[in-house]
Design an enzyme around this catalytic site. Structure first.
Site, mmCIF file in Angstrom:
data_model
loop_
_atom_site.group_PDB
_atom_site.id
_atom_site.type_symbol
_atom_site.label_atom_id
_atom_site.label_comp_id
_atom_site.label_asym_id
_atom_site.label_seq_id
_atom_site.Cartn_x
_atom_site.Cartn_y
_atom_site.Cartn_z
ATOM 1 N N ASP A 1 62.919 29.720 65.066
ATOM 2 C CA ASP A 1 62.551 31.122 65.275
ATOM 3 C C ASP A 1 63.629 31.967 64.625
ATOM 4 O O ASP A 1 64.775 32.001 65.101
ATOM 5 C CB ASP A 1 62.457 31.403 66.774
ATOM 6 C CG ASP A 1 62.102 32.846 67.091
ATOM 7 O OD1 ASP A 1 62.038 33.677 66.153
ATOM 8 O OD2 ASP A 1 61.896 33.158 68.280
ATOM 9 N N TYR B 1 56.698 48.061 56.648
ATOM 10 C CA TYR B 1 56.786 46.829 55.863
ATOM 11 C C TYR B 1 57.603 47.055 54.590
ATOM 12 O O TYR B 1 58.468 46.244 54.232
ATOM 13 C CB TYR B 1 55.379 46.350 55.516
ATOM 14 C CG TYR B 1 55.336 45.039 54.782
ATOM 15 C CD1 TYR B 1 55.617 43.845 55.438
ATOM 16 C CD2 TYR B 1 55.014 44.984 53.425
ATOM 17 C CE1 TYR B 1 55.575 42.621 54.767
ATOM 18 C CE2 TYR B 1 54.965 43.779 52.752
ATOM 19 C CZ TYR B 1 55.252 42.607 53.419
ATOM 20 O OH TYR B 1 55.213 41.413 52.748
#
Length: 248
Positions: free
Chosen positions: A53, A145
Site C-alpha cells: 500500500d 489529478y
C-alpha cells in the site's frame, strides 16, 4: 540475451492496466520482477506478487525488502501506482485532495525512499515514474489529478538531479488517455459511453486511446541500461496530443 538479464525490477500498481503491461514487458526482456499492489498478483516464473500500500510507509518498506530478499537486490523501480480524480478546483473537498496526493505523489516518494539504499548498490539503477498528459496540457475536469501529475514531473527532475551523481537515473513517462480499467469505469458511468469514448479518442491526434503496452515499451526504454545517457526526461506517449495540432 537481453540487457535486463540479471536485473531486478519492482513495479508499483503492477496488478492491472499499465502496471501489469510493464511487469510483462520487463519479464519478457529478462528481468526478474516484483509486482507491488494492494490487489493480489498471481506469481509466475520470474514474477513475484507482493502486497504493498503506497500510502503506508511500513508496507512499502516491507515490500521492497521482500523483493530484495527474494531476488538478491534491486536495480529498477517503476512508480506506477495511482488513482484518478475528476472535477474543477472547487469540486473536491480537502480530504479528497489529500487522499489523491497521498497515492499519486507521496506514494512515489515513499517507494523511492525505500528503494534508494538498494539502487545505490546496483550497476544499472533506474527509476521510472508514470506521469500523465494531464501534467503538461490543460484538461477540463482534471484539476486535482493534474496537480498530482504535475508534481510527479517536477519531482522526477529534482530526483534526477539529486541521484544521477550516485549512478541512479530518474525519468518519467507521460501517457495520453490510455485504455485502462480506470478509463473503462469512467466510460461506464457516462450517459453515452460510446460517445464519450469517441470524444476521448478524437482529442488524441492518432485517433485512439493509448494501449498500456505502448506505455510499457517507453518504460522499458527508460529503464534499460542502454539508455544510460537519458536522465530527467519526460517521454510523451500520447499520440501527439501534447505537441501536435492537426488540421481536420
Amino acid at each position: 540475451m537481453s540487457e535486463f538479464d540479471g536485473l531486478t525490477a519492482a513495479v508499483t500498481g503492477g496488478a492491472s492496466g499499465i502496471g501489469a503491461a510493464v511487469v510483462a514487458a520487463l519479464r519478457a526482456r529478462g528481468a526478474r520482477v516484483a509486482a507491488l499492489d494492494v490487489q493480489p498478483v498471481s506469481e509466475q516464473d520470474g514474477v513475484l506478487g507482493v502486497r504493498a500500500d503506497v500510502t503506508d510507509d511500513a508496507s512499502v518498506r516491507e515490500a521492497i525488502e521482500t523483493t530484495v530478499a527474494r531476488f538478491g537486490g534491486l536495480d529498477i523501480l517503476v512508480n506506477n501506482a495511482g488513482i484518478g480524480a475528476q472535477g474543477t478546483v472547487a469540486d473536491n473537498p480537502d480530504a479528497e485532495w489529500l487522499r489523491v496526493l497521498d497515492v499519486n505523489l507521496l506514494g512515489m516518494v515513499r517507494t523511492s525512499r525505500a528503494a534508494l539504499p538498494h539502487l545505490r548498490r546496483s550497476r544499472a539503477a533506474a527509476i521510472v515514474n508514470i506521469g500523465s498528459i494531464a501534467a503538461t496540457a490543460g484538461l477540463p475536469q482534471r484539476a486535482l489529478y493534474s496537480a498530482t501529475k504535475g508534481g510527479v514531473v517536477a519531482l522526477t527532475r529534482a530526483m534526477a538531479a539529486d541521484h544521477l551523481p550516485e549512478g541512479i537515473r530518474v525519468n518519467c513517462v507521460n501517457p495520453g488517455t490510455a485504455d485502462t480499467p480506470w478509463i473503462g469505469r469512467l466510460l461506464d458511468k457516462a450517459e453515452d459511453p460510446a460517445a464519450e469514448r469517441a470524444a476521448l479518442e478524437a482529442r488524441q491526434p492518432h485517433g485512439r486511446l493509448v494501449a498500456p503496452e505502448e506505455v510499457a515499451h517507453a518504460v522499458v526504454y527508460l529503464a534499460s541500461p542502454l539508455a544510460a545517457s537519458t536522465a530527467g526526461a519526460g517521454l510523451a506517449v500520447d499520440g501527439g496530443m501534447q505537441d501536435l495540432r492537426l488540421r481536420r
